[in-house]
Design an enzyme around this catalytic site. Structure first.
Site, PDB file in Angstrom:
ATOM      1  CG  ASP A 250      54.740  17.201  34.935  1.00  0.00           C
ATOM      2  OD1 ASP A 250      55.153  16.921  33.805  1.00  0.00           O
ATOM      3  OD2 ASP A 250      54.343  16.349  35.752  1.00  0.00           O
TER       4      ASP A 250
ATOM      5  CG  ASP B 261      63.160  20.987  35.310  1.00  0.00           C
ATOM      6  OD1 ASP B 261      62.486  20.052  34.826  1.00  0.00           O
ATOM      7  OD2 ASP B 261      64.152  20.792  36.040  1.00  0.00           O
TER       8      ASP B 261
ATOM      9  CD  GLU C 150      57.708  19.942  33.093  1.00  0.00           C
ATOM     10  OE1 GLU C 150      57.566  18.848  32.516  1.00  0.00           O
ATOM     11  OE2 GLU C 150      58.235  20.048  34.226  1.00  0.00           O
TER      12      GLU C 150
END
Length: 228
Positions: A49, A118, A121
């Site tokens: 991220d 998710d 990332e």
């Protein structure tokens, strides 16, 4: 460690050959399948991220050297938000190689936006740890592609634009109401109605409330702008 055929093919779609393939395997492992000897991708997600954020901040500054922070912030948010990460993940077939526990797999985990975002990332972090920032940046810029050049039109979402339109005319903010919900719990479809104070309204459906609200706002925007 040797990658399975499907994950090796995924690595080629990324455009990166891993010197430490265990990093990619970990990036694709969801918490539902983790064990003490098989760590999940949550720590990599945290790192990825931040890497994604730095790549996009650099790209936006380079693309528009006159933009203010107020102009850059919504562009940045549009490029790093979960929906964008999930869309990129879908394009490269990430869901097909996700390592999921049985319950998560049975509930449609390979198609869940949050899981895809998710894992995307986490994959960015895996490339960063394997080959450094430049390799991660090159991959991200390649995968995000035209989204970066088109971000100005994506940065202002339909709900924000519709609210500003209403406020400029002395109206209260638009109301959003769930008028229907269909499908199983793990894959519902929502129908949302967006309505203005003057009674004009529009409906749209999508797999999430947020997406349905945005689509309804877009439909209502098109309606009021046509009549303006």
């Amino acid at each position: 460690m040797k990658l399975s055929a499907d994950i090796a093919a995924f690595s080629r779609r990324l455009g990166h050959q891993f010197r430490r393939p265990e990093l990619l395997t970990r990036a694709l492992t969801h918490a539902s399948l983790s064990t003490p000897s098989r760590p999940d991708n949550q720590r990599l997600e945290f790192l990825g991220d931040r890497v994604l954020g730095l790549v996009m901040a650099e790209a936006l500054l380079a693309a528009d050297r006159q933009a203010t922070e107020g102009q850059l912030a919504p562009r940045f948010n549009a490029l790093v938000r979960k929906e964008t990460c999930a869309a990129v993940a879908h394009e490269i077939g990430l869901g097909e190689v996700l390592k999921l526990g049985r319950s998560e797999m049975m509930s449609g985990g390979r198609r869940k936006e949050a899981l895809l975002a998710d894992a995307m990332e986490a994959v960015i972090a895996a490339v960063y740890l394997d080959a450094g920032f430049e390799a991660a940046r090159d991959m991200v810029l390649r995968l995000w592609g035209d989204r970066i050049g088109q971000v100005e039109s994506d940065a202002r979402d339909a709900k924000t634009t519709l609210q500003e339109w209403a406020q400029a005319r002395g109206m209260t903010p638009p109301r959003y109401q769930v008028v229907n919900r269909e499908g199983p719990d793990h894959e519902p479809t929502f129908t949302i109605q967006a309505e203005l104070q003057d009674g004009r309204s529009a409906r749209a459906e999508a797999r999430s409330k947020r997406a349905a609200e945005q689509a309804a706002a877009q439909a209502l925007l098109a309606q009021v702008q046509k009549g303006a």
